[in-house]
Design an enzyme around this catalytic site. Structure first.
Site, PDB file in Angstrom:
ATOM      1  N   THR A  49       0.813  -1.221   0.000  1.00  0.00           N
ATOM      2  CA  THR A  49       0.000   0.000   0.000  1.00  0.00           C
ATOM      3  C   THR A  49       0.845   1.270   0.000  1.00  0.00           C
ATOM      4  O   THR A  49       0.451   2.286  -0.555  1.00  0.00           O
ATOM      5  CB  THR A  49      -0.936  -0.039   1.230  1.00  0.00           C
ATOM      6  OG1 THR A  49      -1.661  -1.269   1.176  1.00  0.00           O
ATOM      7  CG2 THR A  49      -1.912   1.124   1.247  1.00  0.00           C
ATOM      8  N   HIS A  75      -0.558  -5.934  -5.570  1.00  0.00           N
ATOM      9  CA  HIS A  75      -1.013  -4.543  -5.696  1.00  0.00           C
ATOM     10  C   HIS A  75       0.131  -3.667  -5.195  1.00  0.00           C
ATOM     11  O   HIS A  75       0.294  -3.466  -4.001  1.00  0.00           O
ATOM     12  CB  HIS A  75      -2.286  -4.365  -4.862  1.00  0.00           C
ATOM     13  CG  HIS A  75      -2.892  -3.003  -4.979  1.00  0.00           C
ATOM     14  ND1 HIS A  75      -3.908  -2.700  -5.861  1.00  0.00           N
ATOM     15  CD2 HIS A  75      -2.637  -1.842  -4.326  1.00  0.00           C
ATOM     16  CE1 HIS A  75      -4.246  -1.432  -5.736  1.00  0.00           C
ATOM     17  NE2 HIS A  75      -3.492  -0.884  -4.806  1.00  0.00           N
ATOM     18  N   HIS A 135      23.279   8.769 -32.144  1.00  0.00           N
ATOM     19  CA  HIS A 135      22.082   7.918 -32.080  1.00  0.00           C
ATOM     20  C   HIS A 135      21.316   7.918 -33.409  1.00  0.00           C
ATOM     21  O   HIS A 135      20.948   6.866 -33.917  1.00  0.00           O
ATOM     22  CB  HIS A 135      21.146   8.394 -30.965  1.00  0.00           C
ATOM     23  CG  HIS A 135      21.619   8.020 -29.598  1.00  0.00           C
ATOM     24  ND1 HIS A 135      20.819   7.394 -28.675  1.00  0.00           N
ATOM     25  CD2 HIS A 135      22.822   8.181 -28.996  1.00  0.00           C
ATOM     26  CE1 HIS A 135      21.503   7.193 -27.566  1.00  0.00           C
ATOM     27  NE2 HIS A 135      22.726   7.668 -27.729  1.00  0.00           N
TER      28      HIS A 135
HETATM   29  C1  HCA Z   1      -6.201   1.627  -0.366  1.00  0.00           C
HETATM   30  C2  HCA Z   1      -6.568   0.210  -0.665  1.00  0.00           C
HETATM   31  C3  HCA Z   1      -5.724  -0.456  -1.660  1.00  0.00           C
HETATM   32  C4  HCA Z   1      -6.310  -1.846  -1.835  1.00  0.00           C
HETATM   33  C5  HCA Z   1      -5.606  -2.756  -2.757  1.00  0.00           C
HETATM   34  C6  HCA Z   1      -6.363  -4.013  -3.096  1.00  0.00           C
HETATM   35  C7  HCA Z   1      -4.245  -0.523  -1.211  1.00  0.00           C
HETATM   36  O1  HCA Z   1      -6.665   2.538  -1.108  1.00  0.00           O
HETATM   37  O2  HCA Z   1      -5.485   1.838   0.591  1.00  0.00           O
HETATM   38  O3  HCA Z   1      -7.535  -4.159  -2.749  1.00  0.00           O
HETATM   39  O4  HCA Z   1      -5.772  -4.864  -3.777  1.00  0.00           O
HETATM   40  O5  HCA Z   1      -3.400   0.084  -1.847  1.00  0.00           O
HETATM   41  O6  HCA Z   1      -3.986  -1.162  -0.195  1.00  0.00           O
HETATM   42  O7  HCA Z   1      -5.739   0.248  -2.905  1.00  0.00           O
HETATM   43 CU    CU Z   2      -3.898   0.898  -3.752  1.00  0.00          CU
END
Ligand code: HCA
Ligand code: CU
Length: 458
Positions: free
Chosen positions: A164, A192, A286
């Protein structure tokens, strides 16, 4: 095989000052489906009525991609995810100590109970469930494994390993994902990765190597703060470097430009893959290489994206690039003349930012003393715009600046409100540009004046 979940419509809409209309979201979803992404995270239906409606309409399109609704761990949120017709709900609940203490005021045991309860509830409604331990990369690893396995036991078939705050590095992330893969009950693992240190895609690629299944992306890398991996970079990197070729590359550029226009969030020219300069070459060494064989300085052929390489003519340019530009126009010059032309270009480049073909032809005329009867491939035009009275002129200016071919924009007095200077390759490109400018919200009328001859400032 690699999977992609695109979350432009959820994470992407969390970009500061970016909001999409329902129709724009539908268009984006259809294009994502053309590209072939496996899942589309279409929004959190509890956030606003229009987000609910957008997910409802996208679900009704019956796209190939699975439609995911995001939700906090609440029964009302899960009910909305069901009601809007999504295939899957992605329930997120933070697991790091800082989030549990400062934000949620819950103990680890309470968190596990809440997560299990809501995953089971969503399953009982017939939804597929992904569980996201928010801030997973700052979560105690033993606790993370326990929470995720509890969610899987309650019916989740996917876990999103969320970085996150974007604090991972590829080698650290690799080890974490590998251990997670070994310790989790059977499930798919999503990655993510936030881009706070510019490492999001590198982390995600190494996570896939370590055994994860899916990468979360957004178009143009939109998202909270510095966003998450860009869809085009992810698709092309996997296609070219890992031979993961299941996605359709051609629509990526169009989708990226569309997002620039509707979001007012413009790409840096040096952005990989979709940035304006990604296939432009400047120095004499280049361009000389590129003219002999493009493979000398291009990691791959821009044609796979429907893009063209560009040779920049200015003070860094050598003779071969200038000669080839003159050849394009059928302009013949002697070696001595070429040398003088190149020198003049270098002098001009020292004083000015950008040279157009009109300038180069004019220099050739001056140096050879012959009038050149050629029309530059690139056309310069002044586009005058009248803006609707209820719209801020500045908001239209902001959109105009996102058009690759528009070089200067002025707010002016008189019959028109804005004057924009455009440089395009040919008439049909000019036509397209004007058409597109007319679709910008708030543009009432345009008038275009083609530049016949340009006089350079001394
Ligand atoms: C946030 C949530 C999220 C969730 C990611 C996911 C993150 O906005 O804090 O559900 O896979 O970054 O943790 O986007
Ligand atoms: Cu996120």
């Amino acid at each position: 095989m690699l999977e992609i979940l695109d979350t432009t419509l959820r994470e992407g809409e969390q970009t500061p000052y970016v909001n999409f209309t329902i129709d724009e979201k539908i268009h984006i979803a259809k294009m994502l489906d053309q590209i072939g992404v496996d899942m589309i995270e279409a929004g959190d239906p509890s956030v606003s009525p229009n987000i609910f409606k957008a997910i409802e309409r996208i679900s009704a399109l019956n796209l190939n991609a699975e439609i995911v609704a995001h939700s906090i761990a609440s029964r009302a949120g899960i009910d909305k995810a069901k009601a809007c017709g999504a295939d899957r709900v992605a329930i997120f609940y933070a697991t790091s100590k800082i989030h549990l203490d400062a934000k949620l005021h819950k103990t680890e045991e309470q968190a596990i109970a809440i997560i299990q309860e809501h995953v089971s509830y969503a399953r009982s409604k017939g939804l597929k469930v992904r569980y996201t331990p928010e801030d997973a990369t700052r979560t105690d690893f033993e606790f993370l494994v326990r929470v995720c396995n509890a969610a899987i036991e309650a019916g989740a078939d996917r876990i999103s390993f969320a970085d996150t705050l974007g604090i991972m590095q590829p080698h650290v992330f690799y080890d974490r994902v590998k251990s997670l893969r070994e310790r989790l009950l059977p499930c798919k693992i999503d990655l993510h990765c936030h881009d706070d240190y510019g490492l999001a895609l590198a982390n995600a690629m190494s996570g896939i190597r370590a055994g994860a299944d899916c990468i979360h992306t957004t178009v143009n890398g939109l998202g909270e703060r510095t966003g998450i991996p860009d869809l085009a970079e992810t698709v092309v990197a996997f296609h070219n470097l890992e031979r993961a070729e299941k996605y359709n590359i051609q629509p990526l550029m169009e989708l990226s430009s569309y997002l620039e226009k509707i979001s007012g969030f413009f790409l840096a020219p040096n952005k990989p893959i979709t940035g304006q300069n990604a296939f432009s070459h400047k120095s004499g060494v280049h361009t000389n290489g590129i003219l002999k064989d493009p493979r000398t300085y291009e990691p791959f052929d821009p044609a796979i994206l429907g893009r063209e390489r560009k040779i920049i003519i200015d003070k860094y340019t050598g003779k071969s690039a200038v000669q080839s530009r003159l050849d394009e126009y059928g302009i013949k010059v002697s070696d001595a003349e070429l040398e003088v032309i190149v020198n003049r270009i270098k002098n001009m480049g020292d004083q000015r930012k950008q040279l157009f073909d009109t300038d180069i032809i004019e220099i050739a005329e001056q140096v050879t003393g012959r009038e050149m009867d050629v029309i530059p491939h690139d056309i310069s035009a002044m586009i005058m715009l009248e803006v609707e009275s209820h719209v801020y002129t500045t908001s239209v200016v902001r959109r105009l600046r996102g058009f690759e071919n528009v070089s200067q924009v002025y707010e002016v007095t008189g019959d028109y409100d804005i004057s924009a200077f455009a440089n395009v390759e040919n008439m049909s490109a000019l036509n397209n540009l004007i058409e597109e400018i007319r679709t910008v919200q708030g543009v009432k009328r345009t008038e275009t004046r083609m530049v016949l001859k340009k006089y350079l400032s001394k």
